[in-house]
Design an enzyme around this catalytic site. Structure first.
Site, PDB file in Angstrom:
ATOM      1  N   ASP A 151      -4.424  12.649  -4.840  1.00 44.77           N
ATOM      2  CA  ASP A 151      -5.116  11.605  -4.060  1.00 44.77           C
ATOM      3  C   ASP A 151      -5.081  11.879  -2.558  1.00 44.77           C
ATOM      4  O   ASP A 151      -6.087  11.733  -1.868  1.00 44.77           O
ATOM      5  CB  ASP A 151      -4.481  10.229  -4.338  1.00 44.77           C
ATOM      6  CG  ASP A 151      -4.823   9.728  -5.724  1.00 44.77           C
ATOM      7  OD1 ASP A 151      -5.726  10.314  -6.360  1.00 44.77           O
ATOM      8  OD2 ASP A 151      -4.197   8.760  -6.177  1.00 44.77           O
TER       9      ASP A 151
HETATM   10  N1  LIG Z   1      -4.616  -2.718   3.226  1.00 46.78           N
HETATM   11  C1  LIG Z   1      -3.389  -2.198   3.059  1.00 46.78           C
HETATM   12  N2  LIG Z   1      -2.458  -2.299   4.039  1.00 46.78           N
HETATM   13  C2  LIG Z   1      -1.218  -1.776   3.872  1.00 46.78           C
HETATM   14  N3  LIG Z   1      -0.820  -1.146   2.734  1.00 46.78           N
HETATM   15  C3  LIG Z   1      -1.697  -1.044   1.726  1.00 46.78           C
HETATM   16  C4  LIG Z   1      -3.028  -1.550   1.833  1.00 46.78           C
HETATM   17  N4  LIG Z   1      -3.686  -1.293   0.674  1.00 46.78           N
HETATM   18  C5  LIG Z   1      -2.793  -0.641  -0.130  1.00 46.78           C
HETATM   19  N5  LIG Z   1      -1.597  -0.495   0.493  1.00 46.78           N
HETATM   20  C6  LIG Z   1      -0.359   0.075  -0.058  1.00 46.78           C
HETATM   21  O1  LIG Z   1      -0.692   0.823  -1.202  1.00 46.78           O
HETATM   22  C7  LIG Z   1      -0.063   0.226  -2.371  1.00 46.78           C
HETATM   23  C8  LIG Z   1      -0.988   0.397  -3.554  1.00 46.78           C
HETATM   24  O2  LIG Z   1      -0.764   1.692  -4.005  1.00 46.78           O
HETATM   25  P1  LIG Z   1      -0.733   2.056  -5.573  1.00 46.78           P
HETATM   26  O3  LIG Z   1      -0.326   3.474  -5.668  1.00 46.78           O
HETATM   27  O4  LIG Z   1       0.029   1.016  -6.323  1.00 46.78           O
HETATM   28  O5  LIG Z   1      -2.235   1.817  -5.942  1.00 46.78           O
HETATM   29  P2  LIG Z   1      -3.469   2.608  -5.530  1.00 46.78           P
HETATM   30  O6  LIG Z   1      -3.123   3.644  -4.492  1.00 46.78           O
HETATM   31  O7  LIG Z   1      -4.523   1.616  -5.161  1.00 46.78           O
HETATM   32  O8  LIG Z   1      -3.819   3.273  -6.919  1.00 46.78           O
HETATM   33  P3  LIG Z   1      -3.377   4.704  -7.574  1.00 46.78           P
HETATM   34  O9  LIG Z   1      -2.255   5.316  -6.784  1.00 46.78           O
HETATM   35  O10 LIG Z   1      -2.971   4.344  -8.960  1.00 46.78           O
HETATM   36  O11 LIG Z   1      -4.642   5.489  -7.485  1.00 46.78           O
HETATM   37  C9  LIG Z   1       0.134  -1.227  -1.982  1.00 46.78           C
HETATM   38  O12 LIG Z   1       1.162  -1.823  -2.755  1.00 46.78           O
HETATM   39  C10 LIG Z   1       0.532  -1.068  -0.514  1.00 46.78           C
HETATM   40  O13 LIG Z   1       1.880  -0.655  -0.412  1.00 46.78           O
HETATM   41  C1  LIG Z   2      -2.328   9.611 -14.063  1.00 46.80           C
HETATM   42  C2  LIG Z   2      -2.468  10.548 -12.875  1.00 46.80           C
HETATM   43  O1  LIG Z   2      -2.960  11.790 -13.361  1.00 46.80           O
HETATM   44  C3  LIG Z   2      -3.487  10.016 -11.884  1.00 46.80           C
HETATM   45  C4  LIG Z   2      -3.175   8.665 -11.293  1.00 46.80           C
HETATM   46  O2  LIG Z   2      -4.146   8.279 -10.363  1.00 46.80           O
HETATM   47  C5  LIG Z   2      -1.108  10.730 -12.249  1.00 46.80           C
HETATM   48  C6  LIG Z   2      -1.032  11.840 -11.223  1.00 46.80           C
HETATM   49  O3  LIG Z   2      -1.868  12.754 -11.219  1.00 46.80           O
HETATM   50  O4  LIG Z   2      -0.056  11.806 -10.436  1.00 46.80           O
END
Ligand SMILES: Nc1ncnc2c1ncn2[C@@H]1O[C@H](COP(=O)(O)OP(=O)(O)OP(=O)(O)O)[C@@H](O)[C@H]1O
Ligand SMILES: C[C@@](O)(CCO)CC(=O)[O-]
Length: 314
Positions: A151
């Site tokens: 990511d």
């Molecule tokens: N607008 C924001 N301001 C500050 N921190 C944020 C904001 N949006 C997201 N975050 C941080 O990112 C976290 C979300 O990250 P998480 O890894 O759980 O989900 P994601 O990045 O949306 O999805 P994934 O990693 O599964 O793709 C929130 O709990 C917070 O700590």
């Molecule tokens: C499930 C996964 O493949 C993607 C999560 O967004 C975990 C990772 O790559 O770290």
């Protein structure tokens, strides 16, 4: 004032298998996180529209936002790494996200890389995309303990990327897709918990490795379909990838109900990210009907395009 846009990221193909050495295809999208930085007499961070429970303590005349410290963990860690790297900065940072957090759209990576980029610009330091990717990954590792570089790399570089996590390698794919939808379902479990459950399944059942291998093959075939712009093929492989993810236990009935509801009007669709809800990608054939159905049935959804660039100053 410095203004930065850090895009969200979705996985077109290959999540989970990427953890076990297979490539994945991820793309940045045109919704993400906006971050402003303006020099000030002290360091202030405001995050607009974030969810938090407010507790008022009248005797102390004080307001507390429950869970806010944990929520700011990525921001705090990014600021710490930036300060160590580029020196102290007194500035006001303002964060506004177009995507809900914790749905699998990489908001944590967008916030981490976005803060690093905004800080460097505010401090008049030039930083390469590669360094932003590396430091962004460091932020996620520090906060989560374990994190793939997928990511943060995508947010830093942008576009459609083929990514290998072990050993790390990234290749930019010169492909495009028409606009598509991300539908958001409440997620059951965190990315870490879901990844751990898949690992436990693979440890328990040797034959589950063949599912990982099959996902790897889908990714290779999908790359060809994307390069040819063959949407029928891309959609069909999304569905196939989704069934394989189902075999790993990360696709639930809510996702299957949604895909079934839309099936006549789409090329295909799949979960994106860890699964058990969260983002579901929908590649539409008939946008008008798909939007009508999604609105009438009360789903939360966003119409998005691929963004060809990663984090940028705007
Ligand atoms: N607008 C924001 N301001 C500050 N921190 C944020 C904001 N949006 C997201 N975050 C941080 O990112 C976290 C979300 O990250 P998480 O890894 O759980 O989900 P994601 O990045 O949306 O999805 P994934 O990693 O599964 O793709 C929130 O709990 C917070 O700590
Ligand atoms: C499930 C996964 O493949 C993607 C999560 O967004 C975990 C990772 O790559 O770290």
């Amino acid at each position: 004032m410095v203004k930065v846009f850090a895009p969200g990221v979705v996985k077109l193909f290959g999540e989970h298998a990427v953890v076990y050495g297979k490539p994945a295809i991820a793309t940045t999208i045109d919704r993400g996180v906006f971050i402003e930085c303006e020099k000030s007499d002290r360091l202030i961070i405001e995050s607009i529209g974030t969810p938090s429970t407010l507790v008022y303590l009248p005797e102390e005349g004080r307001l507390e936002a429950l869970g806010a410290e944990r929520f700011f963990a990525y921001v705090n860690t990014a600021l710490k790494i930036a300060r160590e790297r580029w020196g102290k900065l007194k500035a006001r940072f303002s964060i506004k996200s177009e995507l809900p957090p914790s749905i699998g759209a990489a908001t944590s990576a967008a916030v981490s890389v976005g803060i690093l980029k905004a800080y460097s610009l505010c401090a008049n330091v030039e930083v390469s995309k590669e360094e932003l990717a590396k430091l962004g990954h460091q932020v996620e590792l520090n906060v989560q303990g374990i994190a793939s570089p997928m990511d943060t790399t995508a947010v830093a570089i942008g576009g459609v990327l083929k990514i290998w996590a072990h050993p790390f390698r990234v290749e930019k794919l010169d492909v495009s897709l028409p606009q598509f939808y991300i539908v958001v379902l409440p997620r059951r479990g965190t990315t870490g918990e879901i990844v751990a459950d898949v690992k436990a399944l693979l440890d328990r059942r040797r034959s589950a490795q063949s599912v990982i291998n099959a996902i790897g093959e889908v990714v290779e075939e999908a790359e060809g379909c994307l390069r040819r712009g063959d949407l029928n093929c891309v959609g069909e492989l999304m569905i196939l990838n989704n069934w394989l993810l189902g075999a790993l236990g990360v696709v639930d009935n809510r996702v299957m109900t949604l895909l079934d509801l839309l099936k006549t009007f789409v090329y295909g669709g799949k979960i994106s990210g860890a699964g058990r809800g969260g983002v579901v990608l929908i590649l539409p054939k008939d946008e008008t009907v798909v939007e009508k159905i999604l609105s009438a049935t009360g789903y939360t959804y966003f119409k998005v395009s691929i963004s060809k660039t990663g984090v940028v100053a705007i």
